[in-house]
Design a protein around this motif. Structure first.
Motif, PDB file in Angstrom:
ATOM      1  N   VAL A 107     -11.616  75.749 -67.808  1.00 25.60           N
ATOM      2  CA  VAL A 107     -12.960  75.179 -67.766  1.00 25.60           C
ATOM      3  C   VAL A 107     -13.505  74.942 -69.164  1.00 25.60           C
ATOM      4  O   VAL A 107     -13.010  75.496 -70.150  1.00 25.60           O
ATOM      5  CB  VAL A 107     -13.939  76.104 -66.998  1.00 25.60           C
ATOM      6  N   LEU A 108     -14.529  74.108 -69.211  1.00 32.05           N
ATOM      7  CA  LEU A 108     -15.331  73.956 -70.415  1.00 32.05           C
ATOM      8  C   LEU A 108     -16.684  74.558 -70.104  1.00 32.05           C
ATOM      9  O   LEU A 108     -17.232  74.339 -69.029  1.00 32.05           O
ATOM     10  CB  LEU A 108     -15.518  72.485 -70.776  1.00 32.05           C
ATOM     11  N   VAL A 109     -17.218  75.308 -71.044  1.00 26.98           N
ATOM     12  CA  VAL A 109     -18.508  75.938 -70.836  1.00 26.98           C
ATOM     13  C   VAL A 109     -19.528  75.232 -71.710  1.00 26.98           C
ATOM     14  O   VAL A 109     -19.342  75.092 -72.915  1.00 26.98           O
ATOM     15  CB  VAL A 109     -18.460  77.433 -71.203  1.00 26.98           C
ATOM     16  N   LYS A 110     -20.588  74.771 -71.090  1.00 26.06           N
ATOM     17  CA  LYS A 110     -21.656  74.128 -71.844  1.00 26.06           C
ATOM     18  C   LYS A 110     -22.658  75.197 -72.258  1.00 26.06           C
ATOM     19  O   LYS A 110     -23.164  75.925 -71.405  1.00 26.06           O
ATOM     20  CB  LYS A 110     -22.339  73.083 -70.967  1.00 26.06           C
ATOM     21  N   THR A 111     -22.933  75.289 -73.535  1.00 25.41           N
ATOM     22  CA  THR A 111     -23.935  76.261 -73.974  1.00 25.41           C
ATOM     23  C   THR A 111     -25.063  75.520 -74.671  1.00 25.41           C
ATOM     24  O   THR A 111     -24.845  74.514 -75.336  1.00 25.41           O
ATOM     25  CB  THR A 111     -23.365  77.313 -74.942  1.00 25.41           C
ATOM     26  N   LYS A 118     -23.601  75.870 -67.925  1.00 24.79           N
ATOM     27  CA  LYS A 118     -22.919  75.008 -66.952  1.00 24.79           C
ATOM     28  C   LYS A 118     -21.420  75.101 -67.180  1.00 24.79           C
ATOM     29  O   LYS A 118     -20.968  75.185 -68.317  1.00 24.79           O
ATOM     30  CB  LYS A 118     -23.405  73.560 -67.151  1.00 24.79           C
ATOM     31  N   ILE A 119     -20.677  75.051 -66.081  1.00 26.37           N
ATOM     32  CA  ILE A 119     -19.222  75.065 -66.156  1.00 26.37           C
ATOM     33  C   ILE A 119     -18.717  73.659 -65.828  1.00 26.37           C
ATOM     34  O   ILE A 119     -19.132  73.069 -64.831  1.00 26.37           O
ATOM     35  CB  ILE A 119     -18.632  76.059 -65.123  1.00 26.37           C
ATOM     36  N   GLU A 120     -17.855  73.157 -66.673  1.00 27.47           N
ATOM     37  CA  GLU A 120     -17.275  71.827 -66.433  1.00 27.47           C
ATOM     38  C   GLU A 120     -15.753  71.956 -66.374  1.00 27.47           C
ATOM     39  O   GLU A 120     -15.195  72.917 -66.878  1.00 27.47           O
ATOM     40  CB  GLU A 120     -17.644  70.864 -67.575  1.00 27.47           C
ATOM     41  N   THR A 121     -15.126  70.959 -65.792  1.00 28.31           N
ATOM     42  CA  THR A 121     -13.661  70.958 -65.734  1.00 28.31           C
ATOM     43  C   THR A 121     -13.090  70.630 -67.106  1.00 28.31           C
ATOM     44  O   THR A 121     -13.610  69.763 -67.789  1.00 28.31           O
ATOM     45  CB  THR A 121     -13.182  69.888 -64.742  1.00 28.31           C
ATOM     46  N   ASN A 122     -12.039  71.326 -67.488  1.00 21.81           N
ATOM     47  CA  ASN A 122     -11.345  70.985 -68.717  1.00 21.81           C
ATOM     48  C   ASN A 122     -10.277  69.951 -68.375  1.00 21.81           C
ATOM     49  O   ASN A 122      -9.165  70.278 -67.990  1.00 21.81           O
ATOM     50  CB  ASN A 122     -10.711  72.242 -69.320  1.00 21.81           C
ATOM     51  N   ILE A 479     -20.998  83.851 -75.419  1.00 19.03           N
ATOM     52  CA  ILE A 479     -22.301  84.500 -75.652  1.00 19.03           C
ATOM     53  C   ILE A 479     -22.003  85.942 -76.045  1.00 19.03           C
ATOM     54  O   ILE A 479     -20.945  86.482 -75.706  1.00 19.03           O
ATOM     55  CB  ILE A 479     -23.180  84.438 -74.365  1.00 19.03           C
ATOM     56  N   GLN A 480     -22.912  86.534 -76.809  1.00 18.64           N
ATOM     57  CA  GLN A 480     -22.782  87.963 -77.118  1.00 18.64           C
ATOM     58  C   GLN A 480     -22.876  88.751 -75.819  1.00 18.64           C
ATOM     59  O   GLN A 480     -23.523  88.311 -74.878  1.00 18.64           O
ATOM     60  CB  GLN A 480     -23.942  88.409 -78.019  1.00 18.64           C
ATOM     61  N   LYS A 481     -22.258  89.917 -75.799  1.00 17.39           N
ATOM     62  CA  LYS A 481     -22.381  90.750 -74.596  1.00 17.39           C
ATOM     63  C   LYS A 481     -23.857  91.027 -74.323  1.00 17.39           C
ATOM     64  O   LYS A 481     -24.607  91.375 -75.231  1.00 17.39           O
ATOM     65  CB  LYS A 481     -21.678  92.084 -74.820  1.00 17.39           C
ATOM     66  N   LEU A 482     -24.240  90.860 -73.077  1.00 13.27           N
ATOM     67  CA  LEU A 482     -25.643  91.118 -72.738  1.00 13.27           C
ATOM     68  C   LEU A 482     -25.900  92.616 -72.627  1.00 13.27           C
ATOM     69  O   LEU A 482     -26.985  93.093 -72.932  1.00 13.27           O
ATOM     70  CB  LEU A 482     -25.993  90.449 -71.402  1.00 13.27           C
ATOM     71  N   TYR A 483     -24.899  93.339 -72.168  1.00 12.85           N
ATOM     72  CA  TYR A 483     -25.089  94.775 -71.953  1.00 12.85           C
ATOM     73  C   TYR A 483     -23.987  95.554 -72.667  1.00 12.85           C
ATOM     74  O   TYR A 483     -23.067  94.975 -73.240  1.00 12.85           O
ATOM     75  CB  TYR A 483     -25.047  95.101 -70.453  1.00 12.85           C
ATOM     76  N   ASP A 484     -24.065  96.863 -72.558  1.00  7.96           N
ATOM     77  CA  ASP A 484     -23.079  97.733 -73.196  1.00  7.96           C
ATOM     78  C   ASP A 484     -21.844  97.819 -72.301  1.00  7.96           C
ATOM     79  O   ASP A 484     -21.658  98.801 -71.583  1.00  7.96           O
ATOM     80  CB  ASP A 484     -23.717  99.113 -73.409  1.00  7.96           C
ATOM     81  N   THR A 485     -21.050  96.760 -72.343  1.00  3.72           N
ATOM     82  CA  THR A 485     -19.911  96.687 -71.425  1.00  3.72           C
ATOM     83  C   THR A 485     -18.614  96.482 -72.206  1.00  3.72           C
ATOM     84  O   THR A 485     -18.643  96.142 -73.387  1.00  3.72           O
ATOM     85  CB  THR A 485     -20.077  95.512 -70.448  1.00  3.72           C
ATOM     86  N   ARG A 486     -17.481  96.705 -71.521  1.00  4.26           N
ATOM     87  CA  ARG A 486     -16.178  96.454 -72.145  1.00  4.26           C
ATOM     88  C   ARG A 486     -15.264  95.775 -71.128  1.00  4.26           C
ATOM     89  O   ARG A 486     -15.292  96.096 -69.938  1.00  4.26           O
ATOM     90  CB  ARG A 486     -15.529  97.778 -72.579  1.00  4.26           C
TER      91      ARG A 486
END
Lengths: 1024, 432
Positions: A107-111, A118-122, A479-486
Motif C-alpha cells: 500500500v501507499l499511505v497518504k499522510t 488514507k491508504i492507497e494501492t501501491n 507516524i511516531q508511536k502514539l503510545y508506549d508500545t513495541r
C-alpha cells in the motif's frame, strides 16, 4: 436469450409486502420525534417552566450577541525545526505493507502534516495483494482509543524494562524446571522476525513456535506438504486460467485472496472476444458465487464428493483409474465442467475451499491431471501468508492442560475468542506459569494472560514481509508511536539483545535478501517491495511431468463422509473477516455485499428451509427488517439467539453463519455486535454437519440498506452473454425510445431542456464497468475515508439514514421474462407475480451507484436557495454552507444518492460510540481538504472534487496539460478490478473517452433525460 | 456695511489654515549629516566592502565566526593587516608568528583571501572599522545621560499623527467665528440697530421646521431618505459581523515585516516558502529564522535584539557559544492567526501565487510597510468573487491553458478572459 430479467433487491421486495410497497413510495419513512431531533433526551424530565425558558432564551440571545462581537483568538503554531519533507498542506505518500496474518497488501499511505489519513494501492508493486475494505479501513485502527497504551501485568501498568526482565526470568525458570517455552503466533511472513526467532531458538533450545490462523488453512497446507514436501500454499494465477472452478472457495472474497480478483478480472474482458468460464459450487451465497457464470448450489457435505466426482471424470479422460464410486446429484454439471477443464488443460484452475486435507489432496490431483502446476498454480514461488497448524495447536492445548508449558507468548492471536475451544484454552492458560499476549488491545485472551505487551499499529513500525517466496516487502513507520508500545519484532529483538528494528531489518536485508548489485535498500524502502530475481535452478521441478498423487485413501475417506439434514457452513464477511478489526466503525457499518446488512451477523437460511421451520423475516412499518431468533447447536455446542435471514441462493438443507462477530473485548464499537460463531468452528472446519436449530422467542432487528433506495421495475442493470456480445457488441443495451410527433426517437434525442455545450475545458466523467465490478465494496470504505463520511450506527441505518456516498446495489434475478410470459400466454398480473417468484438459484449483479452528476440535474432545479449547482466541468456541486435543508433535492433525485445530515454526527452524544470524528484521536483521520458537514445540510458524492482541483492545480503550476491518469477518484483508486474509470472525456487520449465510445456504454435511467456524467458498461456473462 | 465684514472672515480663515500647514510641515524636516573618517582611507569605500565581504563572519564589537575587529588597527600595524587581509594563507606560510597565532586560536578555521582588494580598499575598510567602533562606543558612553534622547529619536522617524493638530485648528477657528459674530452684533448695537439681523433670521430654525412640516410630500420623502440611510447603516453593520478587516493582534514576537521585507528586501517566498507549493503560505519555522539570525543577533534597537532572542529561546541557541543547546526542550512560537477563512472555504496559496501570478500585496496589502501585520482585505466571499470577476487569467506561457485559451478566445472574441469565465465563480471551486 433472456435480457429483460427482473431484478429484486431482497426477499421482502420479492414478496411485495404491503409495507414494502408503502416504503417504495416514501423515501424518508419516519418522522423524527422532536425530542430526538433536538438531541436532548432529558427535556421532558426537567422542571424548567416556559417562563424560565423564555428568560434563559432572552439571556442567551443577549449573551450570544455579545459573544459574537469578538472573534476568538486563534493560534498558529509552526514547527520549531521543520522536517525537510513536510510542507504543511501538502500530502506525502509512503510505500508500506499491510500484513496482519489475515490480509496482505502493498500500500501507499497518504499522510498530511505527519498524520496517516488514507491508504492507497501501491500500483507499482508486482504483487499488490488485495485492496479489501479491511485494508482501506486499517488506517482508522491507528486512532482507535481502545488500543492499549502501556504494558500491563495482571491489570497494572508496568515498564518495558520490567517486562523484559520478567520474561527473561520466566524463560530461565521454565528451562530450569524442564517446562516448555512456546510462541503461539499468527502466520509470520516477516523474514526478520523469523531470523530473530531462529536466533532466539538457538539461545533457548527448549523453545518452540506454533502457528495459528483464526480461520484455518491447515488442510490445504497439509495436503501440499504431503504431496510436494513443502508446507505452503500454491500461488494462484487466475490471469492465466481460462476455465475456473470454485468449490466452496470464495477466492474473490475471503479465500486466500492476495490479488485473485485483480488477476481473475484480466480474463473477463469481453473486448478480447473471449472470457474465462467460471463455475462455482457452493452452499452460501458468496461474492465469488455471485460473479460466477454458473453457480451450482451444493450442500457443504457434498462439496468433497463434487471434487471426487470431478477427479473421476478427469481421470477417465486421462486414463487413470477411478477411485471410489461417487454419484452425486450434480454429475451433469460436473461432467460439463470436466469437459471444459479437459479442453483447457494447463489453462484452468480448480480451487476448493475445504479445510479437509483429503479433499485438498484430490484437488491437487485434479490440477495435476490438468497440468496446472507450473502454469496457473505455482508451488515454487509459494504463498507463505498462511502457516497455521491445527495439529500443533491441539498438542499445545493438551500440553497446557497437562501443566507442561512454562511460558506461553502469544503474538497477534486471540485463541480465547477465535478458537472453538476458547473457553478451554482460557482455563488451560491458568496452568501455564507465565502467559504474555502481544496485541494492540486488551483482548479476550489478554484478559486471561499475565502480561499484555501492547503492539504498534503497522503504520508505526518498521517491519517486513515475504508473502510469496522471493517477493519481499517493507513496512515503514509513517507516524511516531502514539503510545508506549513495541512491535513483536522489537520485543523479540529486546529479548535476544539484537538492537533496534530498523538496523536489524536493514542488516538482514543487506545480508540475506537484497542480491548484491541488483537490489538497493533505499530503493526497497522507496518502492516498498523487492523481487528477488528467479534463479536458473528454480521452477524446473514442476515443469517435469508430475507424479500423480495417489488419492485412493483420500477418496475412501471422502466417500465415507456423511451428510445430514441440516448443515452449517461458516464463513467470514468481506468487512470484518475474522474479527480482529471488530472495533473499526467503518467496517461495522460497511454493508455486507450480499445481504446489504450492516452491524450484524446472522444465520443465512434458504427460503424453503425457513418456511419448513416456521421462521420469518418481516418488515416493520418503517420498512426495517426483523428476523426470527434461533439457537444453533452443533455436536452439543450451542450458540444462542442467532437471527435468521432469508438468503436466496442458499443451498437448501444448509445454513451459513459469519465468524468474526460477537466480540466481548474488542472495544466500545465492536463489543456485543452479532454473535460469536467460533465455538461452532469445530476441528478447524468451516463445514459442520448434524446441525439443529431451535426457534426461540423474540425477533431480531436488522440494519439493512436494502430498501432505502428503490429503483424497481426498470432496466437499471443491463446484461448480455458473451455469445450475444460477440455477435452484436451492443447486445442487451437497447436505448429507450419515445413516441413523439416526429415518430419514434431514442431517449438521447428527446429533451425538455436546452442543449448544453460541454466541449470547452474539462468534462470529468466516470465509467463503471458492471462486468468488472465484483461487489467487494473496498470503494465504499475508500470513499468514506476520503470524504469524511460519518458513521451513523445501527439504529440510524435501520431508519434508512445511511450516509455512504457510494453504495453497491445488489440485484437478484428471476428466470421469468416478458418473452417467456408471452410464450406461455401469461397475463400481466400473472407475469409480474411469476417474476417475483423466488428463483432457486438467482443470478446476482452488483451496481455501484453514486451521484450521477446529471447535466440536466433534477436536484438543481428544485433547490430554493441555489445550494446545488452545475459546474462548467460537468459536475454537480453542493455548497454545504448554502444549504438550508429542505431536502427537496433528495426527493427529486431519481438515483437516491443524496444524504441528509439528520444530526450533528461529530458532536451529538448518540454517536459517541460509533463516529470516529468524535474523539480527539479519531479526528486525526479526517481529510483536512474536505469539510465536515454539520446538521441540517445535504451531502453527496462530489466526484472527489478536492482531488480534481488539486490535480488541475498541479498541472497549472507545472505548466502542462492534465494528463490522463494524473489523478483519480477515491473509489477508482481502491478498485482492484478496474471497474471504475475516471477521466476527462474532452481529452481524446483519455481512457474514459475511449470507453465512452464503446457499444456497451449506457446511462442509468436514460429515459428520464438527466444526461449524467457517470455512465455504465453492460455486464457480460460467459454462458458458452 | 455689514457685507464688508464678510471678506475679512475669509481672510482670517485663509490665513489660519496657511499658518497651520506651514507649522505642520516644518516639524517633519530634521536631518543630521555624517562625518567622514580619516587615516588615509575612505570609510565609504570600506563600508561597501565590509557589507559585501566581511559582515557574514565579523562584527566590530563582538566575536562572530571570526574575531571582533574593533581595535584591530591598534593591535596590528597597517602593513601587516593589508598582507593578512589580502592573503592570510601566504602570510601564514611565510611563517609569520602573529598570523599563525590567530590561525591556532580559531582552530585552524581559515579566513578567505581577498587578492582583489587594493591597498586603498583595505585602508578604507580599516577606516570604516575604526569609525564603526567609535560609533558603537559613543552611544554606550552617552547612554548614562542620554537614554531618553535615544528613545525619542527612535520614534521620530515614523509618520506624524495630524489628527490632534487638525482638531485643535477646527476648535480655534470656531472660536474666532464666534468672536467675530459677537463683535459684529456689538457694532450693530452701537449703531442702535436691532441686533436681530438677516443672519439671525437665517439661523432661526423654527421657520424651517414649520415650513417643512407643512409640506406632507417633503416629510414623506425625507422619511424615506432617513430610512434608507438607517437600513444602509444597519446592513453595513451586519455585513461587518465576522469580518475582521484591520485585525491587528499583538504577536508573541514583535516581528516587523517593514524591516525584513521592506528595508532588507527579503523575498516573501524565502520565509513563506510553501506559498508556492501548498494551500497554506506557512508561518516559517524557527530554523528558517536561524538561517539569518545565526549571524544577525542584534536588532536595530535594544528591543529588536530582545525579540531576536525569543527565537533563540524557542529553538535553543546559545548566543555566546554560538551553538545549539543539546537536549533543549523546544518552545514553539505561538503566533496569533490573523487571516482566517472559515473551514467551509478552500483557499490555496499556490493556486494564486504560482498559477495566478498574484502579488502577495494584492490581498495582504503593503506588507513591506507593516511593522505589525494587520488584515488588509475583508476576506469576505464578495471580495473573493469581485476579484475573480476582474482578474484576467494568466494563460500566456502556460501550456495547461493552450487548448482552453483557443476555445475561449473564440467564444469571447476580444474580451478579457477573467477568472469567472473559466468557472471561477462556481460553488465547488472553493466549497467542498
Amino acid at each position: 436469450m433472456a435480457t429483460t430479467k427482473k431484478y429484486w433487491k431482497g426477499i421482502e421486495e420479492l414478496q411485495n409486502d404491503a409495507a414494502v410497497q408503502e416504503l417504495a413510495k416514501n423515501e424518508f419513512p419516519e418522522e423524527v420525534a422532536t425530542a430526538d431531533f433536538l438531541g436532548d433526551e432529558k427535556v421532558s424530565d426537567t422542571k424548567t417552566t416556559r417562563r424560565d425558558f423564555l428568560k434563559f432564551m432572552g439571556f442567551s440571545t443577549a449573551a450570544a450577541t455579545l459573544a459574537a462581537c469578538e472573534t476568538p483568538v486563534q493560534k498558529v503554531i509552526p514547527y520549531v525545526v521543520k522536517p525537510e519533507e513536510v510542507t504543511p498542506g501538502v500530502a506525502n505518500y509512503y510505500a508500506t505493507t499491510y500484513s496482519d496474518g489475515e490480509d496482505f497488501a502493498s500500500v501507499l499511505v497518504k499522510t498530511r502534516e505527519g498524520r496517516p489519513i488514507k491508504i492507497e494501492t501501491n500500483n507499482d508493486a508486482p504483487m499488490n495483494g488485495a485492496m479489501t475494505s479491511r485494508v482501506q479501513a486499517s488506517v482508522l485502527n491507528l486512532y482507535d482509543t481502545a488500543r492499549s497504551k502501556a504494558p500491563m501485568k495482571d491489570g497494572a501498568e508496568i515498564t518495558w524494562a520490567t517486562v523484559d526482565a520478567d520474561i527473561k526470568k520466566a524463560i530461565a525458570d521454565a528451562e530450569a524446571a524442564g517446562k516448555k517455552v512456546i510462541f503461539l503466533t499468527n502466520s509470520i511472513t516477516s523474514p526478520s522476525i523469523n531470523a530473530v526467532g531462529a536466533e532466539f531458538m538457538t539461545m533457548h533450545p527448549g523453545a518452540s513456535h506454533v502457528s495459528y490462523d483464526a480461520v484455518s488453512y491447515s488442510g490445504i497446507l497439509d495436503a501440499h506438504s504431503e504431496v510436494f514436501g513443502k508446507r505452503a500454499l500454491p500461488s494462484y494465477h487466475f490471469d492465466k486460467a481460462e476455465v475456473v472452478v470454485g468449490v466452496g472457495a470464495d477466492f474473490l472474497g475471503e479465500h486466500l485472496n492476495f490479488g485473485n480478483s485483480r488477476d481473475y478480472i484480466k480474463m473477463r474482458d469481453p473486448r478480447h472476444g473471449k472470457m474465462s468460464r467460471h463455475w462455482q459450487f457452493e452452499s452460501n451465497m458468496s461474492i465469488t458465487g455471485a460473479n460466477a457464470d454458473k453457480r451450482v448450489m451444493v450442500k457443504p457435505s457434498e462439496q468433497g464428493k463434487v471434487i471426487l466426482s470431478l477427479y473421476n471424470a478427469l481421470a477417465a479422460k486421462n486414463g487413470n483409474p477411478a477411485v471410489g464410486s461417487t454419484k452425486t446429484a450434480y454429475d451433469a454439471d460436473v461432467n460439463a465442467v470436466a469437459n471444459k477443464l479437459w479442453a483447457a488443460r494447463g489453462k484452468s484452475l480448480v480451487v476448493a475451499g475445504s479445510n479437509d486435507a483429503d479433499v485438498q489432496k484430490v484437488t491437487i490431483a485434479i490440477n495435476q491431471i490438468l497440468g496446472n502446476y507450473g502454469a496457473t498454480l505455482d508451488i515454487d514461488r509459494a504463498n507463505k501468508t498462511k502457516q497455521g497448524n491445527d495439529a500443533e495447536v491441539a498438542t499445545l492445548l493438551a500440553d497446557m492442560k497437562a501443566g507442561q508449558v512454562g511460558v506461553l507468548v502469544m503474538m497477534g492471536v486471540n485463541p480465547v475468542y477465535s478458537h472453538a475451544m476458547g473457553a478451554e484454552f482460557a482455563e488451560a492458560m491458568k496452568k501455564v506459569d507465565t502467559t504474555a499476549v502481544m496485541d494492540d488491545r486488551m483482548t479476550e485472551t489478554a484478559i486471561s494472560a499475565n502480561y499484555l505487551l501492547p503492539t504498534n499499529h503497522y503504520l508505526e513500525s518498521w517491519d517486513d514481509a515475504m508473502p510469496v517466496e522471493g517477493y519481499y516487502t517493507l513496512a515503514q513507520p509513517t507516524i511516531q508511536k502514539l503510545y508506549d508500545t513495541r512491535s513483536p519484532l522489537e520485543n523479540m529483538l529486546a529479548w535476544t539483545g539484537k538492537g533496534a528494528a530498523y538496523d536489524f531489518i536493514k542488516n538482514h536485508w543487506g545480508q540475506n535478501i537484497l542480491v548484491a548489485g541488483a537490489g538497493s535498500w533505499n530503493r526497497a524502502v522507496h518502492d516498498g517491495f523487492y523481487v528477488q530475481p528467479q534463479s536458473a535452478g528454480e521452477n524446473t521441478e514442476s515443469k517435469e511431468a508430475p507424479v500423480l498423487v495417489d488419492v485412493s485413501g483420500a477418496a475412501r475417506a471422502i466417500a465415507q463422509q456423511k451428510g445430514s439434514d441440516l448443515e452449517l457452513e461458516l464463513y467470514t464477511k468481506s468487512g470484518l473477516g475474522s474479527g480482529a478489526s471488530a472495533n473499526n466503525p467503518w467496517l461495522q457499518e460497511f454493508p455486507d455485499p450480499i445481504t446489504r446488512t450492516s452491524w450484524d451477523n446472522y444465520l443465512t437460511v434458504s427460503r424453503t428451509d425457513v418456511e419448513a421451520m416456521g421462521l420469518v423475516n418481516e418488515n416493520t412499518s418503517n420498512g426495517a427488517l426483523n428476523g426470527s431468533l434461533v439457537n444453533v447447536t452443533v455436536n452439543g455446542t450451542t450458540v444462542e439467539n442467532v437471527p435468521v435471514m432469508i438468503q436466496p441462493g442458499q443451498a437448501p438443507g444448509s445454513v451459513g453463519l459469519a465468524l468474526g462477530y460477537g466480540r466481548t473485548a474488542a472495544g466500545i464499537v465492536g463489543n456485543g455486535v452479532g454473535v460469536n460463531a467460533f465455538p461452532l468452528y469445530l476441528n478447524g472446519s468451516t463445514t459442520q454437519t448434524g446441525v439443529t436449530i431451535e426457534k426461540v422467542d423474540g425477533m431480531h432487528e436488522f440494519a439493512c440498506i436494502q430498501l432505502a433506495h428503490t429503483m424497481m421495475g426498470r432496466h437499471i442493470v443491463k446484461e448480455t452473454t458473451l455469445e450475444e456480445f460477440i455477435a452484436n457488441p451492443s447486445a442487451g443495451n437497447d436505448e429507450p425510445t419515445f413516441e413523439t410527433h416526429e415518430g419514434v426517437k431514442p431517449a438521447s434525442e428527446v429533451n425538455l431542456w436546452e442543449e448544453f455545450d460541454k466541449t470547452t475545458g474539462h468534462w470529468w466523467n466516470l465509467s463503471i464497468d458492471l462486468n468488472n465490478c465484483i461487489g467487494c465494496g473496498a470503494c465504499v470504505v475508500a470513499c468514506q475515508a476520503e470524504n469524511n463520511v460519518p458513521v451513523v450506527g445501527k439504529d440510524e441505518i435501520r431508519r434508512s439514514r445511511d450516509m455512504h456516498w457510494l453504495r453497491i446495489d445488489r440485484y437478484y434475478s428471476s428466470e421469468m421474462t416478458k418473452d417467456r410470459a408471452e410464450e406461455e400466454g401469461l397475463g400481466a398480473i400473472e407475469m409480474y407475480a411469476a417474476m417475483e417468484d423466488p428463483a432457486d438459484a438467482p443470478e446476482v449483479v452488483f451496481q455501484p451507484v453514486m451521484c450521477q452528476h446529471c447535466n440536466h440535474a433534477p436536484c438543481e432545479t428544485v433547490c430554493p436557495v441555489g445550494a446545488t449547482a452545475h459546474s462548467s466541468e460537468g459536475l454537480n456541486h453542493m455548497a454545504y454552507n448554502r444549504c438550508i435543508g429542505t431536502r427537496y433535492c433528495a426527493n427529486n433525485c431519481p438515483y437516491k444518492v443524496r444524504r441528509f445530515n439528520w444530526f450533528n454526527y461529530p458532536t451529538y452524544s448518540k454517536f459517541n460510540d460509533v463516529n470516529p470524528a468524535q474523539d480527539e484521536w479519531g479526528k486525526m483521520v479526517l481529510n483536512p481538504d474536505v469539510t465536515v458537514r454539520a446538521r441540517g445540510v445535504m451531502e453527496k458524492c462530489t466526484m472527489c472534487l478536492q482531488r480534481i482541483q488539486l490535480g488541475k492545480l498541479e498541472a497549472k503550476r507545472e505548466g502542462r496539460p492534465v494528463a490522463d491518469g494524473d489523478f483519480t477518484v477515491a473509489c477508482a483508486g481502491a478498485c482492484d478490478t478496474g471497474a471504475i474509470t475516471f477521466g476527462d472525456v474532452n481529452d481524446p487520449e483519455s481512457r474514459v473517452h475511449k470507453i465512452r465510445e464503446e457499444p456497451r456504454r449506457y446511462y442509468l435511467l436514460e429515459e428520464i433525460g438527466t444526461k449524467p456524467s457517470v455512465f455504465y458498461q453492460t455486464k457480460v456473462r460467459n454462458k458458452a | 456695511m455689514k457685507n464688508a465684514l464678510l471678506p475679512r472672515f475669509g481672510a482670517v480663515f485663509a490665513l489660519l489654515i496657511l499658518t497651520a500647514f506651514t507649522l505642520i510641515s516644518s516639524t517633519t524636516m530634521a536631518q543630521d549629516s555624517t562625518a567622514t573618517g580619516a587615516e588615509g582611507g575612505d570609510p565609504a569605500v570600506g563600508e561597501k566592502l565590509w557589507k559585501a565581504n566581511c559582515a557574514a563572519c565579523h562584527k566590530v564589537d563582538a566575536k562572530l565566526i571570526g574575531p571582533a575587529l574593533g581595535q584591530v588597527t591598534e593591535k596590528y600595524d597597517e602593513e601587516w593587516l593589508i598582507a593578512w587581509i589580502r592573503n592570510n594563507q601566504e602570510l601564514r606560510e611565510s611563517g609569520d608568528a602573529q598570523a599563525l597565532a590567530i590561525y591556532e586560536e580559531y582552530n585552524g578555521l581559515a579566513m578567505s583571501a581577498y587578492p582583489q582588494f587594493s591597498d586603498d580598499d583595505i585602508r578604507g575598510l580599516l577606516a570604516y572599522i575604526d569609525q564603526e567602533y567609535a560609533a558603537k562606543q559613543a552611544p554606550a558612553v552617552a547612554d548614562t545621560g542620554g537614554g531618553a534622547g535615544a528613545a525619542g529619536s527612535g520614534q521620530g522617524s515614523g509618520p506624524m499623527d495630524l489628527t490632534p493638530v487638525l482638531i485643535g485648528l477646527v476648535v480655534f477657528l470656531i472660536i474666532i467665528v464666534f468672536i467675530l459674530v459677537r463683535i459684529k452684533n456689538l457694532l450693530l448695537v452701537m449703531k442702535g440697530v436691532e441686533p436681530r439681523s438677516a443672519i439671525d433670521q437665517f439661523f432661526d430654525l423654527r421657520v424651517y421646521v414649520e415650513r417643512f412640516f407643512a409640506n406632507k410630500k417633503l416629510v414623506g420623502f425625507a422619511a424615506v431618505i432617513v430610512l434608507i440611510f438607517v437600513f444602509n447603516g444597519l446592513w453595513g453593520f451586519l455585513k461587518g459581523i465576522g469580518v475582521d478587516q484591520n485585525y491587528q493582534p499583538t504577536q508573541p514576537i514583535a516581528f516587523s515585516h517593514e524591516i525584513h521585507a521592506g528595508q532588507n528586501e527579503v523575498d516573501c517566498n524565502y520565509c513563506h516558502s510553501s506559498a508556492r507549493h501548498s494551500k497554506s503560505a506557512g508561518v516559517p519555522s524557527a530554523n528558517v529564522c536561524m538561517n539569518c539570525h545565526m549571524y544577525v543577533a542584534e536588532g536595530q534597537s535594544e528591543q529588536g535584539t530582545k525579540e531576536i532572542e525569543k527565537i533563540y529561546a524557542a529553538i535553543g541557541w546559545d548566543k555566546n557559544t554560538r551553538t545549539y543547546i543539546e537536549d533543549y526542550e523546544e518552545k514553539p512560537i505561538e503566533w496569533v492567526r490573523i487571516h482566517n477563512l472559515p473551514d467551509l472555504a478552500y483557499f490555496n496559496h499556490s493556486q494564486h501565487v504560482v498559477a495566478g501570478q498574484v502579488e502577495c500585496q494584492t490581498c495582504h496589502g503593503p506588507i513591506e510597510e507593516m511593522k505589525e501585520v494587520y488584515q488588509y482585505s475583508e476576506l469576505t466571499m464578495g471580495w473573493c468573487i469581485n476579484c475573480h470577476r476582474e482578474t484576467e487569467v494568466k494563460m500566456e506561457d502556460n501550456p495547461y491553458y493552450d487548448k482552453l485559451h483557443e476555445q475561449l478566445a473564440e467564444e469571447y472574441k476580444g474580451e478579457k478572459i477573467t477568472v469567472d469565465k473559466i468557472g471561477g465563480l462556481e460553488c465547488g471551486k472553493c466549497h467542498y
